[in-house]
Design an enzyme around this catalytic site. Sequence first.
Site, PDB file in Angstrom:
ATOM      1  N   ASP A 114       0.880  -1.173   0.000  1.00 17.18           N
ATOM      2  CA  ASP A 114       0.000   0.000   0.000  1.00 17.18           C
ATOM      3  C   ASP A 114       0.915   1.221   0.000  1.00 17.18           C
ATOM      4  O   ASP A 114       1.632   1.463   0.984  1.00 17.18           O
ATOM      5  CB  ASP A 114      -0.890  -0.028   1.252  1.00 17.18           C
ATOM      6  CG  ASP A 114      -1.867   1.138   1.290  1.00 17.18           C
ATOM      7  OD1 ASP A 114      -1.629   2.160   0.621  1.00 17.18           O
ATOM      8  OD2 ASP A 114      -2.877   1.016   2.015  1.00 17.18           O
TER       9      ASP A 114
ATOM     10  N   TYR B  79      -9.580  15.093  -6.225  1.00 14.37           N
ATOM     11  CA  TYR B  79      -8.841  14.251  -7.185  1.00 14.37           C
ATOM     12  C   TYR B  79      -7.975  15.144  -8.079  1.00 14.37           C
ATOM     13  O   TYR B  79      -6.766  14.912  -8.223  1.00 14.37           O
ATOM     14  CB  TYR B  79      -9.798  13.402  -8.033  1.00 14.37           C
ATOM     15  CG  TYR B  79      -9.044  12.597  -9.074  1.00 14.37           C
ATOM     16  CD1 TYR B  79      -8.174  11.588  -8.686  1.00 14.37           C
ATOM     17  CD2 TYR B  79      -9.154  12.889 -10.433  1.00 14.37           C
ATOM     18  CE1 TYR B  79      -7.440  10.876  -9.627  1.00 14.37           C
ATOM     19  CE2 TYR B  79      -8.430  12.180 -11.379  1.00 14.37           C
ATOM     20  CZ  TYR B  79      -7.572  11.174 -10.973  1.00 14.37           C
ATOM     21  OH  TYR B  79      -6.839  10.475 -11.900  1.00 14.37           O
TER      22      TYR B  79
HETATM   23  P1  NDP Z   1      -6.896   1.213 -12.230  1.00 15.98           P
HETATM   24  O1  NDP Z   1      -7.951   1.352 -11.181  1.00 15.98           O
HETATM   25  O2  NDP Z   1      -7.114   0.254 -13.351  1.00 15.98           O
HETATM   26  O3  NDP Z   1      -5.493   0.888 -11.527  1.00 15.98           O
HETATM   27  C1  NDP Z   1      -5.100   1.568 -10.373  1.00 15.98           C
HETATM   28  C2  NDP Z   1      -3.944   0.837  -9.736  1.00 15.98           C
HETATM   29  O4  NDP Z   1      -3.558   1.555  -8.552  1.00 15.98           O
HETATM   30  C3  NDP Z   1      -4.315  -0.565  -9.308  1.00 15.98           C
HETATM   31  O5  NDP Z   1      -3.253  -1.442  -9.633  1.00 15.98           O
HETATM   32  C4  NDP Z   1      -4.461  -0.458  -7.803  1.00 15.98           C
HETATM   33  O6  NDP Z   1      -4.073  -1.694  -7.218  1.00 15.98           O
HETATM   34  C5  NDP Z   1      -3.442   0.636  -7.489  1.00 15.98           C
HETATM   35  N1  NDP Z   1      -3.659   1.266  -6.205  1.00 15.98           N
HETATM   36  C6  NDP Z   1      -4.710   2.004  -5.792  1.00 15.98           C
HETATM   37  N2  NDP Z   1      -4.546   2.397  -4.526  1.00 15.98           N
HETATM   38  C7  NDP Z   1      -3.341   1.905  -4.121  1.00 15.98           C
HETATM   39  C8  NDP Z   1      -2.603   1.964  -2.916  1.00 15.98           C
HETATM   40  N3  NDP Z   1      -3.053   2.620  -1.823  1.00 15.98           N
HETATM   41  N4  NDP Z   1      -1.403   1.345  -2.851  1.00 15.98           N
HETATM   42  C9  NDP Z   1      -0.934   0.677  -3.924  1.00 15.98           C
HETATM   43  N5  NDP Z   1      -1.585   0.581  -5.097  1.00 15.98           N
HETATM   44  C10 NDP Z   1      -2.781   1.187  -5.181  1.00 15.98           C
HETATM   45  O7  NDP Z   1      -6.695   2.673 -12.796  1.00 15.98           O
HETATM   46  P2  NDP Z   1      -5.703   3.274 -13.908  1.00 15.98           P
HETATM   47  O8  NDP Z   1      -4.760   2.277 -14.409  1.00 15.98           O
HETATM   48  O9  NDP Z   1      -6.543   4.002 -14.874  1.00 15.98           O
HETATM   49  O10 NDP Z   1      -4.964   4.363 -13.016  1.00 15.98           O
HETATM   50  C11 NDP Z   1      -3.562   4.432 -12.879  1.00 15.98           C
HETATM   51  C12 NDP Z   1      -3.195   5.874 -12.617  1.00 15.98           C
HETATM   52  O11 NDP Z   1      -3.587   6.674 -13.719  1.00 15.98           O
HETATM   53  C13 NDP Z   1      -3.873   6.487 -11.393  1.00 15.98           C
HETATM   54  O12 NDP Z   1      -2.942   7.293 -10.720  1.00 15.98           O
HETATM   55  C14 NDP Z   1      -4.986   7.344 -12.000  1.00 15.98           C
HETATM   56  O13 NDP Z   1      -5.324   8.414 -11.181  1.00 15.98           O
HETATM   57  C15 NDP Z   1      -4.323   7.799 -13.268  1.00 15.98           C
HETATM   58  N6  NDP Z   1      -5.162   8.229 -14.367  1.00 15.98           N
HETATM   59  C16 NDP Z   1      -6.187   7.431 -14.848  1.00 15.98           C
HETATM   60  C17 NDP Z   1      -6.953   7.876 -15.908  1.00 15.98           C
HETATM   61  C18 NDP Z   1      -8.102   7.089 -16.432  1.00 15.98           C
HETATM   62  O14 NDP Z   1      -9.006   7.704 -17.051  1.00 15.98           O
HETATM   63  N7  NDP Z   1      -8.144   5.787 -16.270  1.00 15.98           N
HETATM   64  C19 NDP Z   1      -6.660   9.147 -16.584  1.00 15.98           C
HETATM   65  C20 NDP Z   1      -5.589   9.887 -15.984  1.00 15.98           C
HETATM   66  C21 NDP Z   1      -4.865   9.428 -14.946  1.00 15.98           C
HETATM   67  P3  NDP Z   1      -4.693  -2.346  -5.912  1.00 15.98           P
HETATM   68  O15 NDP Z   1      -6.152  -2.003  -5.878  1.00 15.98           O
HETATM   69  O16 NDP Z   1      -4.406  -3.806  -6.090  1.00 15.98           O
HETATM   70  O17 NDP Z   1      -3.906  -1.731  -4.796  1.00 15.98           O
HETATM   71  C1  8X3 Z   2      -8.728  10.492 -14.908  1.00 19.46           C
HETATM   72  C2  8X3 Z   2      -9.312  11.384 -15.943  1.00 19.46           C
HETATM   73  O1  8X3 Z   2     -11.162  13.064 -16.393  1.00 19.46           O
HETATM   74  O2  8X3 Z   2     -11.762  11.075 -15.155  1.00 19.46           O
HETATM   75  O3  8X3 Z   2      -7.690  11.107 -14.261  1.00 19.46           O
HETATM   76  O4  8X3 Z   2     -10.489  12.807 -14.115  1.00 19.46           O
HETATM   77  S1  8X3 Z   2     -10.738  12.123 -15.361  1.00 19.46           S
END
Ligand code: NDP
Ligand code: 8X3
Length: 255
Positions: free
Chosen positions: A60, A153
Amino acid sequence: MSGKTIFITGASAGFGAASARMFAKEKGNRLILTARRTEPLLKLQEELAANAEVHIIPLDVSDREAVQGAIESLPERFRCIDILLNNAGLALGLEPAHQVDLDDWDTMVDTNIKGVMYCTRFVLPGMVDRNHGHIVNISSTAGAWPYPGGNVYGGTKAFVTQFSRNLRCDLLGTRVRVSCIQPGMAETEFSKVRFKGNDEQAAGVYRGTEPLTAEDIAETVHWITNQPPHVNVNTLELMSIDQAWGPFAIHREQK
Ligand code: NDP
Ligand code: 8X3
């Protein structure tokens, strides 16, 4: 040792898992895959084992002692981290600020801000000592552009963007690179997490569009980290062709 050692947070899903798959295609890489859920990490380790050495750590990122312990107790072959992908993160809820669950705000700050701080702080000294390394931080368009319900966020992602730039200032004179990627809407588990398991609401985010994919972001991470050593990509924003900005919102009194 040939190949690179790559430490990925949030490797159990989405961008992190896709980036692990991308880096496993290059010969000789060693991957450190971390996330809270062990099961998907084990599956990914098994999937990639034929191509890369994979070390998994249930972690975590918001737990400072756990992050320190994980990095300080890495097996010898995984100690010299070439690339840190600070990817773990989440959005929780889309309520207006006066209605949100304060625990959700705490979780986003602890994960998206403190998680990035802790991983960076514990990995960076080794990179500076070796005068080599690359930190890639995953921010978001939400850190640059406001939207209703984006409140904390978006704030956490603005932190990630500015932290990345400030790191570059601190690291000037070293060969340690820092890059920040700001993706827009991408289809992963992100919306399912944001809407707390409500699949219908999550699917609605992407309905009728062709969103970015996790593989698109993995390609971007790969491209950024494969530039010549003197090239530092500072910030890179990308969106689906189906996403753009709207006009300013204006409130009008009903007469
Ligand atoms: P997912 O939900 O598919 O993946 C998120 C990952 O983060 C998972 O592997 C989860 O693993 C891990 N995670 C969450 N909380 C924790 C924690 N406390 N400790 C360790 N691991 C953690 O989302 P995305 O792949 O889309 O997101 C990845 C990143 O990209 C994030 O930072 C998100 O904010 C960012 N992002 C996403 C966008 C989108 O539209 N999808 C756009 C822009 C940015 P687990 O639950 O096993 O811990
Ligand atoms: C994820 C993109 O637009 O849902 O960071 O915030 S948005």
